[in-house]
Design an enzyme around this catalytic site. Structure first.
Site, PDB file in Angstrom:
ATOM      1  N   CYS A  43       0.852  -1.184   0.000  1.00 14.57           N
ATOM      2  CA  CYS A  43       0.000   0.000   0.000  1.00 14.57           C
ATOM      3  C   CYS A  43       0.893   1.241   0.000  1.00 14.57           C
ATOM      4  O   CYS A  43       2.074   1.167   0.309  1.00 14.57           O
ATOM      5  CB  CYS A  43      -0.880   0.025   1.238  1.00 14.57           C
ATOM      6  SG  CYS A  43      -1.806  -1.482   1.471  1.00 14.57           S
ATOM      7  N   HIS A  66      13.885 -35.014 -17.977  1.00 16.18           N
ATOM      8  CA  HIS A  66      13.312 -35.692 -16.812  1.00 16.18           C
ATOM      9  C   HIS A  66      11.872 -35.246 -16.548  1.00 16.18           C
ATOM     10  O   HIS A  66      11.383 -35.415 -15.430  1.00 16.18           O
ATOM     11  CB  HIS A  66      14.199 -35.446 -15.586  1.00 16.18           C
ATOM     12  CG  HIS A  66      15.595 -35.930 -15.783  1.00 16.18           C
ATOM     13  ND1 HIS A  66      15.941 -37.266 -15.691  1.00 16.18           N
ATOM     14  CD2 HIS A  66      16.724 -35.265 -16.123  1.00 16.18           C
ATOM     15  CE1 HIS A  66      17.235 -37.392 -15.954  1.00 16.18           C
ATOM     16  NE2 HIS A  66      17.732 -36.194 -16.212  1.00 16.18           N
ATOM     17  N   TRP A 125      -3.471  -2.176  -1.301  1.00 10.17           N
ATOM     18  CA  TRP A 125      -3.260  -3.497  -1.892  1.00 10.17           C
ATOM     19  C   TRP A 125      -3.849  -4.468  -0.871  1.00 10.17           C
ATOM     20  O   TRP A 125      -3.307  -4.622   0.219  1.00 10.17           O
ATOM     21  CB  TRP A 125      -1.773  -3.756  -2.108  1.00 10.17           C
ATOM     22  CG  TRP A 125      -1.444  -5.014  -2.826  1.00 10.17           C
ATOM     23  CD1 TRP A 125      -1.356  -5.182  -4.175  1.00 10.17           C
ATOM     24  CD2 TRP A 125      -1.143  -6.291  -2.244  1.00 10.17           C
ATOM     25  NE1 TRP A 125      -1.022  -6.490  -4.467  1.00 10.17           N
ATOM     26  CE2 TRP A 125      -0.887  -7.189  -3.304  1.00 10.17           C
ATOM     27  CE3 TRP A 125      -1.069  -6.768  -0.929  1.00 10.17           C
ATOM     28  CZ2 TRP A 125      -0.558  -8.519  -3.103  1.00 10.17           C
ATOM     29  CZ3 TRP A 125      -0.740  -8.098  -0.723  1.00 10.17           C
ATOM     30  CH2 TRP A 125      -0.496  -8.954  -1.805  1.00 10.17           C
ATOM     31  N   GLU A 163       4.800 -12.772 -14.910  1.00 11.34           N
ATOM     32  CA  GLU A 163       4.250 -11.715 -14.062  1.00 11.34           C
ATOM     33  C   GLU A 163       3.626 -10.573 -14.854  1.00 11.34           C
ATOM     34  O   GLU A 163       2.689  -9.949 -14.384  1.00 11.34           O
ATOM     35  CB  GLU A 163       5.250 -11.217 -13.007  1.00 11.34           C
ATOM     36  CG  GLU A 163       6.451 -10.498 -13.486  1.00 11.34           C
ATOM     37  CD  GLU A 163       7.386 -10.077 -12.345  1.00 11.34           C
ATOM     38  OE1 GLU A 163       6.940  -9.892 -11.217  1.00 11.34           O
ATOM     39  OE2 GLU A 163       8.588  -9.934 -12.624  1.00 11.34           O
ATOM     40  N   LYS A 168       4.963  -3.833  -5.754  1.00 13.00           N
ATOM     41  CA  LYS A 168       6.395  -3.636  -5.940  1.00 13.00           C
ATOM     42  C   LYS A 168       7.185  -4.097  -4.723  1.00 13.00           C
ATOM     43  O   LYS A 168       8.219  -4.717  -4.853  1.00 13.00           O
ATOM     44  CB  LYS A 168       6.675  -2.157  -6.219  1.00 13.00           C
ATOM     45  CG  LYS A 168       8.138  -1.840  -6.524  1.00 13.00           C
ATOM     46  CD  LYS A 168       8.596  -2.530  -7.790  1.00 13.00           C
ATOM     47  CE  LYS A 168      10.056  -2.349  -8.068  1.00 13.00           C
ATOM     48  NZ  LYS A 168      10.536  -3.320  -9.076  1.00 13.00           N
ATOM     49  N   GLU A 189      14.668 -16.329 -14.393  1.00 11.18           N
ATOM     50  CA  GLU A 189      14.298 -14.905 -14.389  1.00 11.18           C
ATOM     51  C   GLU A 189      13.493 -14.552 -15.651  1.00 11.18           C
ATOM     52  O   GLU A 189      12.510 -13.814 -15.583  1.00 11.18           O
ATOM     53  CB  GLU A 189      15.576 -14.057 -14.281  1.00 11.18           C
ATOM     54  CG  GLU A 189      15.378 -12.554 -14.312  1.00 11.18           C
ATOM     55  CD  GLU A 189      14.455 -12.003 -13.234  1.00 11.18           C
ATOM     56  OE1 GLU A 189      14.077 -12.728 -12.313  1.00 11.18           O
ATOM     57  OE2 GLU A 189      14.075 -10.821 -13.352  1.00 11.18           O
ATOM     58  N   LYS A 217       9.693 -13.080 -15.573  1.00  9.61           N
ATOM     59  CA  LYS A 217       9.307 -11.813 -16.232  1.00  9.61           C
ATOM     60  C   LYS A 217       8.076 -12.025 -17.092  1.00  9.61           C
ATOM     61  O   LYS A 217       7.155 -11.233 -17.072  1.00  9.61           O
ATOM     62  CB  LYS A 217      10.430 -11.277 -17.125  1.00  9.61           C
ATOM     63  CG  LYS A 217      11.615 -10.658 -16.474  1.00  9.61           C
ATOM     64  CD  LYS A 217      11.381  -9.375 -15.723  1.00  9.61           C
ATOM     65  CE  LYS A 217      10.876  -9.608 -14.331  1.00  9.61           C
ATOM     66  NZ  LYS A 217      11.771  -9.789 -13.244  1.00  9.61           N
ATOM     67  N   ASN A 241      -0.418   1.030   6.441  1.00  9.63           N
ATOM     68  CA  ASN A 241       0.213  -0.049   5.666  1.00  9.63           C
ATOM     69  C   ASN A 241       0.653  -1.130   6.638  1.00  9.63           C
ATOM     70  O   ASN A 241       1.062  -0.826   7.753  1.00  9.63           O
ATOM     71  CB  ASN A 241       1.478   0.455   4.956  1.00  9.63           C
ATOM     72  CG  ASN A 241       1.170   1.404   3.829  1.00  9.63           C
ATOM     73  OD1 ASN A 241       0.007   1.623   3.507  1.00  9.63           O
ATOM     74  ND2 ASN A 241       2.206   1.957   3.245  1.00  9.63           N
ATOM     75  N   GLY A 242       0.639  -2.384   6.181  1.00 10.03           N
ATOM     76  CA  GLY A 242       1.089  -3.467   7.062  1.00 10.03           C
ATOM     77  C   GLY A 242      -0.079  -4.329   7.491  1.00 10.03           C
ATOM     78  O   GLY A 242      -1.183  -4.229   6.944  1.00 10.03           O
ATOM     79  N   ARG A 282       3.034   0.759  -6.073  1.00 12.86           N
ATOM     80  CA  ARG A 282       3.178  -0.119  -4.911  1.00 12.86           C
ATOM     81  C   ARG A 282       1.960  -1.013  -4.709  1.00 12.86           C
ATOM     82  O   ARG A 282       2.073  -2.111  -4.173  1.00 12.86           O
ATOM     83  CB  ARG A 282       3.361   0.720  -3.642  1.00 12.86           C
ATOM     84  CG  ARG A 282       4.634   1.499  -3.620  1.00 12.86           C
ATOM     85  CD  ARG A 282       4.609   2.441  -2.452  1.00 12.86           C
ATOM     86  NE  ARG A 282       4.568   1.710  -1.187  1.00 12.86           N
ATOM     87  CZ  ARG A 282       5.609   1.545  -0.397  1.00 12.86           C
ATOM     88  NH1 ARG A 282       6.767   2.033  -0.728  1.00 12.86           N
ATOM     89  NH2 ARG A 282       5.498   0.884   0.735  1.00 12.86           N
TER      90      ARG A 282
HETATM   91  C1  AGP Z   1      10.295  -9.148  -9.579  1.00 13.09           C
HETATM   92  O1  AGP Z   1       9.994  -8.876 -10.902  1.00 13.09           O
HETATM   93  C2  AGP Z   1       9.154  -9.287  -8.690  1.00 13.09           C
HETATM   94  N1  AGP Z   1       8.216  -8.262  -8.830  1.00 13.09           N
HETATM   95  C3  AGP Z   1       9.404  -9.818  -7.298  1.00 13.09           C
HETATM   96  O2  AGP Z   1       9.697 -11.156  -7.482  1.00 13.09           O
HETATM   97  C4  AGP Z   1      10.496  -9.182  -6.407  1.00 13.09           C
HETATM   98  O3  AGP Z   1      11.758  -9.445  -6.943  1.00 13.09           O
HETATM   99  C5  AGP Z   1      10.378  -9.765  -4.991  1.00 13.09           C
HETATM  100  O4  AGP Z   1       9.140  -9.426  -4.457  1.00 13.09           O
HETATM  101  C6  AGP Z   1      11.486  -9.302  -4.071  1.00 13.09           C
HETATM  102  O5  AGP Z   1      11.467  -7.924  -3.863  1.00 13.09           O
HETATM  103  P1  AGP Z   1      12.702  -7.181  -3.251  1.00 13.09           P
HETATM  104  O6  AGP Z   1      13.862  -7.351  -4.167  1.00 13.09           O
HETATM  105  O7  AGP Z   1      12.270  -5.756  -3.135  1.00 13.09           O
HETATM  106  O8  AGP Z   1      12.996  -7.794  -1.911  1.00 13.09           O
END
Ligand code: AGP
Length: 611
Positions: free
Chosen positions: A2, A507, A73, A491, A606, A484, A488, A99-100, A27
């Site tokens: 949030c 396998h 969020w 997501e 984020k 990775e 990408k 937040n939290g 965020r």
């Molecule tokens: C990456 O594209 C993601 N959005 C996510 O996996 C991110 O890397 C993960 O939440 C960790 O975040 P941080 O690096 O801020 O700790």
């Protein structure tokens, strides 16, 4: 997750709040709301984007010079107008944004219901605002005391701003776990969950620490602990410009951030690689260097993309520094009762520096007496403050939810650490050390060359944008790159994608391959080149579509693959930094063509500040 923004000063508050919320939308973005304060609170809340809230607020009374705003969020309760923040207490004495997560909210809610409170929303935030009100009324104490006392009773994490019509010229901000920054202007204060809404107004900031409570009146701020001990605020200068948080002419932040990588990687090694390219110095690790050299084991922790960087770190450390490394998902590590020894070195990797699981894993490691290092992008965030030493990645603000330049910056730091440790402990000769450093400083130019092929990557994306599944294969250093690349794609485009070590394909995943299945193979030249060529043949024999990342001039794979994406030749340690770039662009274009919200993909935030 949030986002919080608050303002108290002499300017019209609404534009400050709404612009701040737009800056914070990356965020978390399922609903948003503002409260205009200073008299009877005027609260406007809407499910959806900040622009929908803005539309709703047009024509409403938004006059005022003090207020708070929030992007939500969802954690407790679905995204809707009622669950959106701000929340007002039952008798109208308090307004809160938060937040939290308040972990003991259910117990407190039952208690308050027993005392006659009726709840409108499903949120833990409404429970907290009513708890504060209950303490205030029942205890007949001042507002400040009520806030501090109520906060001492909650379990969990919060970054919050609270106000009361009974104290109309005051905002109270408090932090435990969720970050808060206060910007100091000319007779005015800004409060935010990160510096992005503040930077256009002021560069003087105070980062709140855990258990800090700030009482902010027009032109006056006092800082205390939750136990009411007075604190001297430490004013810092933001190293951030407005250009850093704008799209700068690109269609999306993600694209801008991909194209920024030549510069961001340079910023990561700037001042750390000697002028003669014969040494690497990481100032943030200087005082722990004897411990690093004596360490029997490194444990790297992180989540998501940061975990992928960590996996690459394992390969790099083992190859160049010849030290044992384990890589752990922070969320698994912290709950597994892991064996941690006092002479272990823990490396926590995090772009945001606020990921709740990574922070909790750090606490666990500290309790066990290990030395904890951080590799973080956001300056002043929690992880660098919680760790014994560390290295900032200096990639600049990353706004796109999908991490791109932060990943390459993390890998650059890990590469520098591996090479430096290898040289210092004698595993790496001076000649090889210098060769690798010389290659490292050429990475930005080589990425520039890859970026020039963006149109080709877009054409390839156009052919496979409607695929249902993708497989990403890589060996050695390219296995984490495959993971990775797959992350990408899933997501931001919502296409199912899996990353696999290429040799593991036989396998299991090979059963998936048919003429509809694009298989992205990272096959640039290294010691496993012949083997990856065999893997490509195995895919082709089953009519799979091969999109290969190859080294410039590779004619063998060009003949076998359906498409090739070329990257310049480099030393193996630097090859992942190049190979990941076409994969970032491939995902980006596919997502754009599918009409997805690239910078704010559904369900993602984020920085994940809840467990
Ligand atoms: C990456 O594209 C993601 N959005 C996510 O996996 C991110 O890397 C993960 O939440 C960790 O975040 P941080 O690096 O801020 O700790």
């Amino acid at each position: 997750m949030c986002g919080i923004v608050g303002y108290i000063g002499n300017k019209p508050v609404y534009p400050i709040l709404i612009n701040g919320l737009k800056r914070l939308e990356y965020r978390g973005y399922d609903s948003a709301g503002v409260a205009i304060l200073g008299g009877e609170p005027k609260i406007y809340k809407r499910k959806g984007k900040v622009s929908e809230l803005d539309e709703f607020a047009q024509g409403q009374d938004v006059e005022g010079t003090i207020g708070m705003g929030h992007t939500r969020w969802a954690t407790h309760g679905e995204p809707n107008d009622v669950n959106a923040h701000p929340h007002m207490s039952q008798n109208g004495h308090f307004v809160l944004i938060h937040n939290g997560i308040i972990e003991n909210y259910a117990r407190i809610k039952r208690y308050l219901e027993h005392k006659g409170y009726v709840f409108q929303s499903e949120t833990d935030t409404e429970v907290l605002v009513n708890l504060i009100e209950y303490v205030y009324i029942r205890g007949q104490v001042s507002i400040e005391v009520a806030v501090r006392y109520a906060l001492s009773k909650v379990v969990g994490a919060y970054g919050l701003v609270i106000a009361s019509p009974l104290m109309p010229d005051t905002l109270v901000a408090a932090r435990k776990g969720s970050p808060l920054v206060i910007g100091i202007g000319d007779g005015e204060y800004f409060i935010a969950s990160d510096a992005t809404p503040i930077v256009e107004h002021t560069k003087s900031v105070i980062y709140l620490n855990n258990d800090n409570v700030a009482i902010i009146r027009r032109g006056e701020l006092s800082l205390r602990t939750i136990d009411n001990d007075r604190l001297e605020p430490e004013v810092q200068t933001l190293d951030l410009g407005i250009g850093d948080i704008d799209k700068g002419g690109y269609d999306h932040f993600m694209l801008k951030e991909i194209f920024e990588q030549p510069r961001s990687i340079q910023d990561t090694f700037r001042g750390r690689v000697s002028a003669k390219h014969d040494d690497i110095r990481l100032g943030g690790l200087h005082h722990v260097m004897p411990k690093l050299l004596a360490a029997k084991r490194f444990i790297i922790i992180g989540c998501g993309t940061s975990w992928h960087a960590g996996l690459l770190g394992e390969y790099l450390f083992e190859q160049y520094a010849r030290v044992p490394v384990e890589v752990e998902y922070a969320s698994e590590f912290r709950y597994r009762d892991p064996l941690i020894f006092a002479d272990d070195i823990i490396i926590a990797i995090s772009q945001s520096g606020e990921t709740a699981d990574t922070l909790a894993a750090i606490q666990l490691a500290k309790k066990a007496g290990a030395t904890v290092l951080g590799i973080t992008n956001v300056v002043g965030s929690s992880i660098p403050r919680e760790t014994d030493a560390g290295v900032y990645t200096h990639a600049g603000p990353e706004i796109g939810v999908a991490s791109t330049k932060a990943f390459t910056a993390q890998v650059t730091v890990l590469t520098m650490m591996a090479l430096m440790l290898g040289r210092r402990n004698g595993s790496l000769s001076q000649k090889d050390y210098e060769l690798n450093i010389q290659e490292l400083v050429q990475v930005p130019d080589k990425i520039e060359r890859i970026l020039q092929h963006n149109d080709l990557f877009r054409d390839i994306a156009a052919r496979y944008k409607d695929s249902q599944n993708f497989l990403y294969l890589g060996r050695g250093f390219f296995f984490p790159v495959a993971l990775e690349g797959a992350l990408k794609l899933k997501e931001i485009s919502y296409i199912h994608a899996e990353g696999y070590p290429a040799a593991e394909m036989k396998h299991g995943p090979i059963a998936l391959i048919d003429e509809n299945m694009p298989v992205v193979v990272i096959a640039s030249r290294d010691k496993s080149y012949e083997k990856i060529v065999s893997n490509i043949q195995e895919v082709k024999a089953r009519k799979g579509i091969v999109v290969a990342v190859v080294t410039e001039g590779d004619t063998i794979i060009r003949e076998m693959a359906d498409h090739v994406m070329e990257v310049p030749h480099t030393e193996p340690a630097m090859a992942p930094l190049l190979a990941v770039v076409p994969l970032q662009l491939l995902s980006y274009h596919i997502a754009v063509m599918r009409g997805c919200n690239v910078d704010q993909p559904r369900n993602l935030a984020k920085s994940v500040t809840v467990e």
